[in-house]
Design an enzyme around this catalytic site. Structure first.
Site, mmCIF file in Angstrom:
data_model
loop_
_atom_site.group_PDB
_atom_site.id
_atom_site.type_symbol
_atom_site.label_atom_id
_atom_site.label_comp_id
_atom_site.label_asym_id
_atom_site.label_seq_id
_atom_site.Cartn_x
_atom_site.Cartn_y
_atom_site.Cartn_z
ATOM 1 N N THR A 1 0.266 10.604 1.371
ATOM 2 C CA THR A 1 0.519 9.165 1.264
ATOM 3 C C THR A 1 1.778 8.865 0.468
ATOM 4 O OG1 THR A 1 -0.766 8.892 -0.773
ATOM 5 C CG2 THR A 1 -1.962 8.754 1.308
ATOM 6 N N CYS A 2 2.254 7.634 0.604
ATOM 7 C CA CYS A 2 3.431 7.186 -0.157
ATOM 8 C C CYS A 2 2.996 6.661 -1.514
ATOM 9 C CB CYS A 2 4.187 6.114 0.629
ATOM 10 S SG CYS A 2 5.008 6.755 2.089
ATOM 11 N N ASP A 3 2.349 7.499 -2.279
ATOM 12 C CA ASP A 3 1.862 7.134 -3.601
ATOM 13 C C ASP A 3 2.041 8.344 -4.503
ATOM 14 O OD1 ASP A 3 0.297 6.586 -5.889
ATOM 15 O OD2 ASP A 3 -0.943 5.196 -4.755
#
Length: 372
Positions: A319-321
């Site tokens: 994920t983009c986290d």
């Protein structure tokens, strides 16, 4: 998941080359776990549905002979009823809304835990068995449940008296904490339960010794019979000839070893950091709190085991986290590369049940196989 298992995990990966994470389920392993508890534990085995409520799991446990389940919500009651319309439901989440109590009445729960007076008085009209839940500062688990649920011994004594005054069937329950590796934790709780009941002047019909039994996460698989034996000894020592019937509610130890999670390496950075197609928002969610096990293997796309010398790698999810990473580096073979599969064994508990679909990633339905 009523169809027969299709193949081994490795053959499925080679044949299909999935680019998404896959949770594989070996039903025979679940049947084996059920037999271990049913034949070894000196009382009634219930299954803690919260660990994994997949219909295939519940159906296979019913086939294996389980007829009682530990449920925490109306949704879990419904799931159990779909697998076994007449199963005994033990409602052991002690905090309930009015709507949840109405659902418990409709589903016909057999037992309910309580840890405060309000909880007792709201559930009492159902007339079911009352299991007073208490807590102690006993160590030995990966994390403690006592910070959220459980009466003090003094409060438990009062609750037993009130339940007895109401003419309700009496029980007690406790939970030593998840992945508890010390059988003496159960012995301490059992001894305390006997003292509480004696001070309250009541006889317990049943004693629920909770879950917390360890699953195989490191080294050799735990010998669950050591726990069963110590529990049986402790009950006789504490209660003498007037021993209550025993109940346990394994979740992790029942279902963990029946599943493996196959992830795939998306990228290997120059820093050594590895990016997988699953992470803490998906099937690896619980590893934030309990840490990874050493039951990890790497397979090439052709199904061959990577054998390089182990090297520590920071592991990120897809994920983009920036929070999406494992809490500590994993020791993975130095020849692992992009496209390889990273297999996490023993992943049946708290993987599917708490995974999200954040950023469009996540798990699909488990795939049944003949062998993991």
């Amino acid at each position: 998941m009523k169809h027969a298992p299709i193949s081994t995990l490795t053959q499925h990966l080679v044949d299909h080359g999935p680019d998404h994470p896959v949770l594989f389920f070996a039903p025979e392993r679940l049947h084996h776990s059920a037999r271990v508890f049913q034949q070894g534990f000196p009382g009634l085995t219930t299954y803690a549905v919260k660990a994994n409520s997949d219909p295939g799991v519940l159906e296979n446990l019913v086939t294996a002979g389980l007829h009682a389940f530990d449920v925490a919500s109306p949704a879990e009651m419904e799931a159990v009823r779909a697998a076994h319309p007449k199963a005994a439901l033990h409602y052991n989440n002690p905090v309930r809304s009015e709507a949840e109590i109405a659902a418990a009445r409709a589903y016909g729960i057999a037992s309910a835990s309580v840890d405060d007076l309000r909880g007792l008085m709201t559930i009492a009209p159902l007339g079911c068995e009352i299991a007073v839940r208490f807590k102690l500062p006993v160590k030995g688990a990966a994390y403690d449940f006592g910070s959220k649920f459980g009466a003090t011994p003094e409060e438990a004594e009062m609750l037993l008296r009130r339940a007895a005054d109401l003419g309700l069937p009496l029980a007690m329950t406790f939970h030593p904490g998840t992945q508890c590796t010390d059988p003496e934790a159960w012995a301490v709780y059992i001894q305390t339960a006997a003292r509480i009941a004696a001070r309250a002047g009541v006889r317990l019909g049943r004693l629920n010794v909770g879950g917390g039994f360890p699953a195989h996460r490191y080294g050799q698989a735990p010998d669950l019979h050591r726990f069963f034996t110590r529990i049986g000894e402790a009950v006789v020592q504490a209660f003498g000839a007037d021993t209550p019937a025993l109940v346990c509610e394994p979740g992790r130890a029942m279902v963990a070893d029946a599943f493996a999670l196959a992830t795939r390496i998306k990228a290997v950075r120059d820093t050594g950091a590895i990016f997988l197609n699953d992470g803490i928002y998906g099937g690896l969610s619980e590893l934030r709190d309990i840490g990874p096990s050493d039951r990890i293997r790497i397979l090439s796309p052709q199904g061959l085991r990577r054998q390089g010398a182990a090297e520590p790698h920071m592991v990120f999810g897809p994920t983009c986290d920036s929070l999406d990473h494992l809490p500590q580096p994993l020791a993975l073979p130095g020849d692992a590369t992009e496209g390889d599969y990273v297999i996490f064994d023993g992943m049946g508990a708290y993987s599917l049940s708490i995974a999200t679909r954040f950023n469009g990633y996540g798990l699909g339905a488990p795939i049944a196989v003949t062998a993991l």
